[in-house]
Design a protein around this motif. Structure first.
Motif, PDB file in Angstrom:
ATOM      1  N   LEU A  45      13.058 -30.447 -18.854  1.00  0.00           N
ATOM      2  CA  LEU A  45      13.097 -30.950 -17.478  1.00  0.00           C
ATOM      3  C   LEU A  45      11.905 -30.455 -16.666  1.00  0.00           C
ATOM      4  N   TYR A  46      11.415 -29.236 -16.974  1.00  0.00           N
ATOM      5  CA  TYR A  46      10.178 -28.782 -16.336  1.00  0.00           C
ATOM      6  C   TYR A  46       9.035 -29.745 -16.669  1.00  0.00           C
ATOM      7  N   ALA A  47       8.975 -30.172 -17.938  1.00  0.00           N
ATOM      8  CA  ALA A  47       7.933 -31.113 -18.357  1.00  0.00           C
ATOM      9  C   ALA A  47       8.092 -32.454 -17.645  1.00  0.00           C
ATOM     10  N   VAL A  48       9.342 -32.881 -17.443  1.00  0.00           N
ATOM     11  CA  VAL A  48       9.596 -34.135 -16.716  1.00  0.00           C
ATOM     12  C   VAL A  48       9.053 -34.037 -15.289  1.00  0.00           C
ATOM     13  N   GLY A  49       9.316 -32.922 -14.608  1.00  0.00           N
ATOM     14  CA  GLY A  49       8.807 -32.738 -13.246  1.00  0.00           C
ATOM     15  C   GLY A  49       7.293 -32.696 -13.203  1.00  0.00           C
ATOM     16  N   PHE A  50       6.679 -32.034 -14.181  1.00  0.00           N
ATOM     17  CA  PHE A  50       5.214 -31.971 -14.238  1.00  0.00           C
ATOM     18  C   PHE A  50       4.606 -33.355 -14.414  1.00  0.00           C
ATOM     19  N   LEU A  51       5.107 -34.122 -15.390  1.00  0.00           N
ATOM     20  CA  LEU A  51       4.553 -35.448 -15.655  1.00  0.00           C
ATOM     21  C   LEU A  51       4.767 -36.387 -14.475  1.00  0.00           C
ATOM     22  N   ASP A  52       5.903 -36.256 -13.805  1.00  0.00           N
ATOM     23  CA  ASP A  52       6.204 -37.125 -12.664  1.00  0.00           C
ATOM     24  C   ASP A  52       5.153 -36.976 -11.567  1.00  0.00           C
ATOM     25  N   LEU A  53       4.952 -35.741 -11.095  1.00  0.00           N
ATOM     26  CA  LEU A  53       4.004 -35.547 -10.001  1.00  0.00           C
ATOM     27  C   LEU A  53       2.555 -35.658 -10.466  1.00  0.00           C
ATOM     28  N   PHE A  54       2.292 -35.392 -11.740  1.00  0.00           N
ATOM     29  CA  PHE A  54       0.943 -35.583 -12.261  1.00  0.00           C
ATOM     30  C   PHE A  54       0.557 -37.057 -12.183  1.00  0.00           C
ATOM     31  N   LEU A 206       6.270 -42.478 -20.870  1.00  0.00           N
ATOM     32  CA  LEU A 206       6.347 -41.281 -21.709  1.00  0.00           C
ATOM     33  C   LEU A 206       7.458 -40.349 -21.211  1.00  0.00           C
ATOM     34  N   ASN A 207       7.590 -40.249 -19.898  1.00  0.00           N
ATOM     35  CA  ASN A 207       8.658 -39.443 -19.316  1.00  0.00           C
ATOM     36  C   ASN A 207      10.033 -40.000 -19.693  1.00  0.00           C
ATOM     37  N   ALA A 208      10.154 -41.336 -19.693  1.00  0.00           N
ATOM     38  CA  ALA A 208      11.426 -41.962 -20.067  1.00  0.00           C
ATOM     39  C   ALA A 208      11.783 -41.638 -21.520  1.00  0.00           C
ATOM     40  N   VAL A 209      10.789 -41.664 -22.398  1.00  0.00           N
ATOM     41  CA  VAL A 209      11.028 -41.310 -23.804  1.00  0.00           C
ATOM     42  C   VAL A 209      11.489 -39.857 -23.914  1.00  0.00           C
ATOM     43  N   LEU A 210      10.857 -38.975 -23.149  1.00  0.00           N
ATOM     44  CA  LEU A 210      11.233 -37.563 -23.169  1.00  0.00           C
ATOM     45  C   LEU A 210      12.670 -37.376 -22.682  1.00  0.00           C
ATOM     46  N   VAL A 211      13.050 -38.072 -21.620  1.00  0.00           N
ATOM     47  CA  VAL A 211      14.417 -37.981 -21.101  1.00  0.00           C
ATOM     48  C   VAL A 211      15.415 -38.520 -22.119  1.00  0.00           C
ATOM     49  N   TRP A 212      15.073 -39.620 -22.773  1.00  0.00           N
ATOM     50  CA  TRP A 212      15.973 -40.221 -23.772  1.00  0.00           C
ATOM     51  C   TRP A 212      16.216 -39.275 -24.947  1.00  0.00           C
ATOM     52  N   MET A 213      15.197 -38.471 -25.312  1.00  0.00           N
ATOM     53  CA  MET A 213      15.302 -37.595 -26.474  1.00  0.00           C
ATOM     54  C   MET A 213      15.934 -36.245 -26.160  1.00  0.00           C
ATOM     55  N   LEU A 214      16.266 -35.997 -24.895  1.00  0.00           N
ATOM     56  CA  LEU A 214      16.890 -34.725 -24.540  1.00  0.00           C
ATOM     57  C   LEU A 214      18.256 -34.584 -25.210  1.00  0.00           C
ATOM     58  N   PRO A 215      18.692 -33.353 -25.517  1.00  0.00           N
ATOM     59  CA  PRO A 215      20.009 -33.124 -26.144  1.00  0.00           C
ATOM     60  C   PRO A 215      21.136 -33.278 -25.130  1.00  0.00           C
ATOM     61  N   TRP A 216      21.483 -34.523 -24.806  1.00  0.00           N
ATOM     62  CA  TRP A 216      22.427 -34.776 -23.720  1.00  0.00           C
ATOM     63  C   TRP A 216      23.844 -34.325 -24.030  1.00  0.00           C
TER      64      TRP A 216
END
Length: 468
Positions: A45-54, A206-216
């Motif tokens: 989720l830290y990576a998601v926040g970084f990619l979002d604002l980047f 890319l962020n969407a792919v990362l979210v989809w692959m999270l261990p939900w």
């Protein structure tokens, strides 16, 4: 000499002890696995926040230049910018509440993908009309950071929430620092703005792919079943935990396939519940502090030029310096919270008081070194205060509606973004120091409100500490 009955009981008791030890060992191993999985989830989720604002910060600084190159007047550009803010104002509460109903996974994916669509349309905008259309999906659904924060609140204990939120804000801020550099480089190329917009859309995909692959499957294992006095990501790995996780997942899945009318009705009921709650003072404090900080930055470059004869380039360097310090402040939130014994109210009160004092120092500064000093410590106080007010909202409002609470908080901040330019313009008619001076008054009013409601905040804080 022991009796035969006693002798027979001893092996049985020993066997029972061994069985209990094996069971405890199994629970410990399962808890360790859950902690590792939850920790990996949070880091993703830290990576998601970084990619979002980047991605966003690559495009946003270039948008005014692009819309003017399409032939739009300053008025039209301002209207489109205001429409985006108004859409954010009304949509943040609804989207946050919707995430409570359908679940974080589907709402976060929907927001990321629809934001990607908006930036793709922005990259294809060759007219002012297409430019305005491209801002609609982004204005309505660009709430990925709020939903991510609600998800973090679901995952970690109340005690560790400021630490995790601070690290998330720090990771996002790093993206916001690096993004404009990359966007400025790409815009020098032929059709640079279009390439930058398409790259931003790709980053969101890319962020969407990362979210989809999270261990939900571990989404709910870190919040309400957190072990007291252990690692921030540790959780009880037992039958009840898995049962509750499955139940929450099933509820979110059922809510996802409800009719839109039922979902809208549920959203409106939750929003009404928040509106009728006793959280008005927290949101008012958030509004006042947001406007005060926005007034500080509203005419920063112009005020430095008028008061000290400095060029806008110096103001840009100073703001980048402050952003870098804000990242450092986010990383230091954990030790600071421990120093305050996790008393969020006291930390918020002290950070707000420091913010008020530093804005006053800037408004009355007679040398540039006083401005640099105020900017240095203001980066710390505002970062800490922003995290603490969110934590206080969730502590008093409850994690069950964390998405709704964060959405309402974002709407309050959006109101501040609408009011600040108007108030800044009026105050600047009197003096270049008018906006920050007005900000001092608003921050002081927020501090007085916190002091007036001290008993309510402290009672929640004491319960929180006892439970942990």
């Amino acid at each position: 000499m022991p009796s035969a009955a006693a002798t027979g009981r001893e092996p049985a008791a020993a066997a029972d002890r061994m069985e209990e030890e094996d069971e405890d060992g199994g629970r410990g191993a399962a808890g360790s696995t859950a902690a590792i999985t939850s920790g990996r989830f949070v880091r993703c989720l830290y990576a998601v926040g970084f990619l979002d604002l980047f991605g966003v910060s690559m495009v946003v600084p270039l948008m005014n230049l692009h819309i003017k190159s399409l032939g739009a007047s300053h008025t039209v550009a301002g209207i489109i910018g205001s429409l985006y803010g108004i859409m954010q104002l009304f949509s943040s509460t609804f989207v946050g509440c919707w995430s409570d109903i359908v679940g974080r996974r589907y709402s976060l994916l929907a927001c990321i993908l629809l934001s990607a669509l908006g930036y793709f349309l922005l990259g294809a905008s060759t007219t002012v009309f297409l430019f305005a259309i491209s801002r609609v999906p982004v204005g309505i659904f660009k709430h990925t950071l709020s939903i991510s924060k609600a998800l973090l609140s679901d995952l970690v204990s109340e005690r560790d929430r400021p630490l995790v939120m601070g690290r998330f804000n720090a990771a996002s801020s790093v993206g916001f620092i690096l993004g404009p550099v990359v966007g400025g480089y790409l815009t020098e190329l032929e059709d640079g703005f279009y390439q930058t917009s398409f790259l931003c859309a790709f980053i969101f995909l890319l962020n969407a792919v990362l979210v989809w692959m999270l261990p939900w499957s571990e989404e709910y294992t870190g919040n309400r079943e957190c072990q007291q006095g252990t690692d921030s990501f540790s959780a009880k790995a037992n039958h009840d935990l898995h049962l509750k996780s499955a139940t929450n997942g099933a509820m979110a899945s059922d809510s996802l396939f409800q009719s839109p009318w039922i979902q809208v009705t549920t959203v409106l009921k939750r929003i009404k519940g928040i509106a009728c709650s006793d959280l008005w003072d927290i949101f008012l404090v958030r509004l006042l502090m947001s406007v005060a900080i926005l007034l500080y930055y509203s005419n920063f470059s112009l005020a430095l030029e008028e008061r000290f004869g400095l060029k806008p380039l110096f103001a840009g360097y100073l703001m980048s310096y402050s952003s870098a310090l804000g990242v450092l402040a986010g990383c230091l939130l954990g030790p600071i919270a421990r120093l305050y014994q996790h008393n969020t109210y006291r930390l918020l009160l002290h950070s707000s008081t420091l913010t008020c004092t530093l804005i006053l120092l800037y408004a009355s500064a007679w040398s540039i070194w006083m401005v640099i000093l105020s900017s240095t410590f203001l980066a710390f106080s505002t970062t800490i205060g922003r995290t603490c007010i969110i934590d206080l909202e969730l502590t008093i409002g409850g994690n069950e509606a964390s998405g709704t609470l964060l959405g309402v908080g974002q709407s309050v901040t959006s109101v501040g973004r609408i009011l600040a330019p108007l108030l800044s313009g009026i105050a600047q008619e009197f003096s270049p120091c008018g906006p920050p001076s007005l900000g001092v008054g608003l921050a002081l009013a927020a501090i007085l409100i916190m002091n007036a409601n001290k008993q309510k905040y402290c009672s929640h804080g004491n319960v929180k500490l006892k439970n942990q």
